[in-house]
Motif scaffolding. Sequence first.
Motif, PDB file in Angstrom:
ATOM      1  N   TYR A  16       0.847  -1.198   0.000  1.00  0.00           N
ATOM      2  CA  TYR A  16       0.000   0.000   0.000  1.00  0.00           C
ATOM      3  C   TYR A  16       0.882   1.249   0.000  1.00  0.00           C
ATOM      4  O   TYR A  16       0.626   2.206  -0.733  1.00  0.00           O
ATOM      5  CB  TYR A  16      -0.922  -0.006   1.217  1.00  0.00           C
ATOM      6  N   ARG A  18       3.985   1.483  -1.095  1.00  0.00           N
ATOM      7  CA  ARG A  18       4.633   1.578  -2.396  1.00  0.00           C
ATOM      8  C   ARG A  18       3.677   2.157  -3.429  1.00  0.00           C
ATOM      9  O   ARG A  18       4.069   2.912  -4.299  1.00  0.00           O
ATOM     10  CB  ARG A  18       5.131   0.204  -2.842  1.00  0.00           C
ATOM     11  N   GLY A  19       2.408   1.794  -3.322  1.00  0.00           N
ATOM     12  CA  GLY A  19       1.407   2.348  -4.236  1.00  0.00           C
ATOM     13  C   GLY A  19       1.240   3.837  -4.041  1.00  0.00           C
ATOM     14  O   GLY A  19       1.104   4.593  -5.005  1.00  0.00           O
ATOM     15  N   ASN A  20       1.276   4.298  -2.801  1.00  0.00           N
ATOM     16  CA  ASN A  20       1.160   5.732  -2.528  1.00  0.00           C
ATOM     17  C   ASN A  20       2.382   6.481  -3.022  1.00  0.00           C
ATOM     18  O   ASN A  20       2.272   7.585  -3.545  1.00  0.00           O
ATOM     19  CB  ASN A  20       0.988   5.984  -1.028  1.00  0.00           C
ATOM     20  N   GLU A  21       3.562   5.903  -2.840  1.00  0.00           N
ATOM     21  CA  GLU A  21       4.778   6.562  -3.293  1.00  0.00           C
ATOM     22  C   GLU A  21       4.808   6.702  -4.812  1.00  0.00           C
ATOM     23  O   GLU A  21       5.179   7.734  -5.340  1.00  0.00           O
ATOM     24  CB  GLU A  21       6.012   5.794  -2.810  1.00  0.00           C
ATOM     25  N   SER A  22       4.373   5.674  -5.506  1.00  0.00           N
ATOM     26  CA  SER A  22       4.377   5.761  -6.964  1.00  0.00           C
ATOM     27  C   SER A  22       3.338   6.755  -7.467  1.00  0.00           C
ATOM     28  O   SER A  22       3.575   7.457  -8.445  1.00  0.00           O
ATOM     29  CB  SER A  22       4.161   4.388  -7.591  1.00  0.00           C
ATOM     30  N   SER A  23       2.209   6.835  -6.797  1.00  0.00           N
ATOM     31  CA  SER A  23       1.205   7.812  -7.219  1.00  0.00           C
ATOM     32  C   SER A  23       1.653   9.225  -6.882  1.00  0.00           C
ATOM     33  O   SER A  23       1.360  10.166  -7.618  1.00  0.00           O
ATOM     34  CB  SER A  23      -0.148   7.514  -6.579  1.00  0.00           C
ATOM     35  N   LEU A  24       2.402   9.392  -5.786  1.00  0.00           N
ATOM     36  CA  LEU A  24       2.937  10.702  -5.437  1.00  0.00           C
ATOM     37  C   LEU A  24       3.977  11.141  -6.457  1.00  0.00           C
ATOM     38  O   LEU A  24       3.972  12.288  -6.906  1.00  0.00           O
ATOM     39  CB  LEU A  24       3.548  10.670  -4.034  1.00  0.00           C
ATOM     40  N   SER A  26       4.169  10.141  -9.523  1.00  0.00           N
ATOM     41  CA  SER A  26       3.442  10.400 -10.761  1.00  0.00           C
ATOM     42  C   SER A  26       2.770  11.774 -10.722  1.00  0.00           C
ATOM     43  O   SER A  26       2.807  12.517 -11.705  1.00  0.00           O
ATOM     44  CB  SER A  26       2.397   9.309 -10.979  1.00  0.00           C
ATOM     45  N   ALA A  27       2.173  12.115  -9.592  1.00  0.00           N
ATOM     46  CA  ALA A  27       1.527  13.422  -9.456  1.00  0.00           C
ATOM     47  C   ALA A  27       2.548  14.553  -9.532  1.00  0.00           C
ATOM     48  O   ALA A  27       2.294  15.589 -10.155  1.00  0.00           O
ATOM     49  CB  ALA A  27       0.761  13.490  -8.143  1.00  0.00           C
ATOM     50  N   THR A  30       3.642  15.025 -13.133  1.00  0.00           N
ATOM     51  CA  THR A  30       2.595  15.723 -13.877  1.00  0.00           C
ATOM     52  C   THR A  30       2.592  17.206 -13.542  1.00  0.00           C
ATOM     53  O   THR A  30       2.491  18.056 -14.431  1.00  0.00           O
ATOM     54  CB  THR A  30       1.226  15.103 -13.572  1.00  0.00           C
TER      55      THR A  30
END
Length: 81
Positions: A16, A18-24, A26-27, A30
């Motif tokens: 979970y 790791r998923g937050n870090e990758s989305s951060l 990515s954001a 962007t």
Amino acid sequence: MDGSVRTASDDGLQSYNRGNESSLVSALKTLLFFTIMMVTLPIGLYFATKAYLFEGSMKISGVVYVAWNEGTTPKGKGKHD
């Protein structure tokens, strides 16, 4: 065995995070991309239209703007005889 005990909830928490870090990341990528575009695109379009559209094909330069405004003088300035 090394004596450590791992549970299924620990594995879920790590995935979970790791998923937050990758989305951060990515954001942030962007955000950085659009910030750079907001700065460079208007400036680039200004110089591109000035060079290729106005001076290139229409043969209009900045001298035309200065010459246009040269004949108009602001009222109330200068010496009145």
